[in-house]
Design a protein around this motif. Structure first.
Motif, PDB file in Angstrom:
ATOM      1  N   ALA A   1       0.830  -1.207   0.000  1.00 49.79           N
ATOM      2  CA  ALA A   1       0.000   0.000   0.000  1.00 49.79           C
ATOM      3  C   ALA A   1       0.863   1.256   0.000  1.00 49.79           C
ATOM      4  O   ALA A   1       0.581   2.223  -0.722  1.00 49.79           O
ATOM      5  N   VAL A   2       1.937   1.243   0.786  1.00 47.82           N
ATOM      6  CA  VAL A   2       2.843   2.395   0.832  1.00 47.82           C
ATOM      7  C   VAL A   2       3.540   2.578  -0.513  1.00 47.82           C
ATOM      8  O   VAL A   2       3.616   3.693  -1.045  1.00 47.82           O
ATOM      9  N   GLN A   3       4.026   1.501  -1.065  1.00 48.82           N
ATOM     10  CA  GLN A   3       4.699   1.578  -2.360  1.00 48.82           C
ATOM     11  C   GLN A   3       3.734   2.105  -3.429  1.00 48.82           C
ATOM     12  O   GLN A   3       4.094   2.972  -4.226  1.00 48.82           O
ATOM     13  N   ASP A   4       2.514   1.596  -3.440  1.00 47.66           N
ATOM     14  CA  ASP A   4       1.515   2.066  -4.395  1.00 47.66           C
ATOM     15  C   ASP A   4       1.212   3.554  -4.205  1.00 47.66           C
ATOM     16  O   ASP A   4       0.968   4.276  -5.177  1.00 47.66           O
ATOM     17  N   THR A   5       1.232   4.012  -2.962  1.00 44.27           N
ATOM     18  CA  THR A   5       0.990   5.422  -2.670  1.00 44.27           C
ATOM     19  C   THR A   5       2.073   6.292  -3.303  1.00 44.27           C
ATOM     20  O   THR A   5       1.778   7.302  -3.959  1.00 44.27           O
ATOM     21  N   PHE A   6       3.328   5.894  -3.126  1.00 46.89           N
ATOM     22  CA  PHE A   6       4.419   6.679  -3.700  1.00 46.89           C
ATOM     23  C   PHE A   6       4.425   6.604  -5.233  1.00 46.89           C
ATOM     24  O   PHE A   6       4.744   7.591  -5.902  1.00 46.89           O
ATOM     25  N   ILE A   7       4.046   5.473  -5.778  1.00 43.46           N
ATOM     26  CA  ILE A   7       3.938   5.361  -7.237  1.00 43.46           C
ATOM     27  C   ILE A   7       2.846   6.295  -7.744  1.00 43.46           C
ATOM     28  O   ILE A   7       3.025   6.989  -8.753  1.00 43.46           O
ATOM     29  N   GLN A   8       1.735   6.341  -7.038  1.00 46.37           N
ATOM     30  CA  GLN A   8       0.648   7.224  -7.455  1.00 46.37           C
ATOM     31  C   GLN A   8       1.084   8.683  -7.396  1.00 46.37           C
ATOM     32  O   GLN A   8       0.745   9.472  -8.269  1.00 46.37           O
ATOM     33  N   TYR A   9       1.829   9.056  -6.361  1.00 42.95           N
ATOM     34  CA  TYR A   9       2.353  10.430  -6.274  1.00 42.95           C
ATOM     35  C   TYR A   9       3.274  10.708  -7.455  1.00 42.95           C
ATOM     36  O   TYR A   9       3.172  11.753  -8.104  1.00 42.95           O
TER      37      TYR A   9
ATOM     38  N   THR B   1       3.466   9.351 -10.396  1.00 36.35           N
ATOM     39  CA  THR B   1       2.840   9.373 -11.720  1.00 36.35           C
ATOM     40  C   THR B   1       1.769  10.454 -11.862  1.00 36.35           C
ATOM     41  O   THR B   1       1.345  10.739 -12.978  1.00 36.35           O
ATOM     42  N   SER B   2       1.350  11.044 -10.756  1.00 40.71           N
ATOM     43  CA  SER B   2       0.327  12.086 -10.836  1.00 40.71           C
ATOM     44  C   SER B   2       0.974  13.438 -11.138  1.00 40.71           C
ATOM     45  O   SER B   2       2.166  13.638 -10.914  1.00 40.71           O
ATOM     46  N   ARG B   3       0.198  14.325 -11.623  1.00 42.22           N
ATOM     47  CA  ARG B   3       0.667  15.692 -11.902  1.00 42.22           C
ATOM     48  C   ARG B   3       0.023  16.674 -10.920  1.00 42.22           C
ATOM     49  O   ARG B   3       0.036  17.871 -11.139  1.00 42.22           O
ATOM     50  N   LYS B   4      -0.530  16.144  -9.860  1.00 40.22           N
ATOM     51  CA  LYS B   4      -1.251  16.952  -8.886  1.00 40.22           C
ATOM     52  C   LYS B   4      -0.320  17.939  -8.182  1.00 40.22           C
ATOM     53  O   LYS B   4       0.788  17.603  -7.798  1.00 40.22           O
ATOM     54  N   GLU B   5      -0.804  19.156  -8.046  1.00 39.13           N
ATOM     55  CA  GLU B   5      -0.099  20.189  -7.285  1.00 39.13           C
ATOM     56  C   GLU B   5      -0.753  20.303  -5.909  1.00 39.13           C
ATOM     57  O   GLU B   5      -1.969  20.185  -5.786  1.00 39.13           O
ATOM     58  N   PHE B   6       0.053  20.559  -4.893  1.00 37.16           N
ATOM     59  CA  PHE B   6      -0.439  20.636  -3.525  1.00 37.16           C
ATOM     60  C   PHE B   6      -0.265  22.043  -2.994  1.00 37.16           C
ATOM     61  O   PHE B   6       0.729  22.711  -3.278  1.00 37.16           O
TER      62      PHE B   6
END
Length: 157
Positions: A33-41, A43-48
């Protein structure tokens, strides 16, 4: 605001793992789950907006991914709370007993107890991460505390 992945891993890996394990109750699934979270970050282009927004987003993704893993048909290697507790180095017996009591709570109470006390998030932040109202989070905290009080009163009596 985007940050380098390496910096995020160093800063949040333990926190995300603890939140994911709280749901999965399995070290391998929590790591996934942690690894998938970092992969999602990555690959995303989301700005925070800021650091708090980023942390809340990471926790939300980790919690949701852990729930997905928990519900999946392919989930294997289940271990009991007692088996996992043997792997954790507790400072004293009271810490072990508290951990076991929290892990026996229903998931909706266990999640908010963990995020509030161990991740030190506010009710508002927890509501955002879990997609629940603040009133619901407060109620779950209250009921979770009540369950824990009852467990320890029974043990004393």
């Amino acid at each position: 605001m985007r940050q380098p992945l390496e910096a995020l891993i160093e800063r949040y890996q333990r926190s995300l793992y603890a939140a994911a394990f709280n749901i999965c109750r399995n070290p391998e699934d929590a790591n996934d789950a942690v690894q998938d979270t970092f992969i999602q970050y990555y690959t995303s282009r989301k700005e925070f907006r800021d650091e708090e927004h980023l942390k809340a987003w990471l926790l939300r993704v980790a919690v949701n991914r852990a729930k997905d893993i928990t519900r999946s048909f392919w989930r294997r290697n289940k271990i009991s709370i007692e088996e996992y507790a043997e792997e954790i180095p507790f400072e004293n017996q009271e810490d072990r007993e508290l951990f076991e009591a929290v892990m026996k709570l229903p998931e909706k109470y266990r999640d908010v107890i963990h995020l509030y006390y161990y991740e030190e998030l506010s009710v508002k932040e927890i509501a955002g991460i879990l997609g629940a109202s603040q009133g619901s989070v407060k109620m779950r905290l209250s009921r979770g505390r009540s369950f824990l009080r009852d467990v320890f009163k029974e043990e004393e009596g």
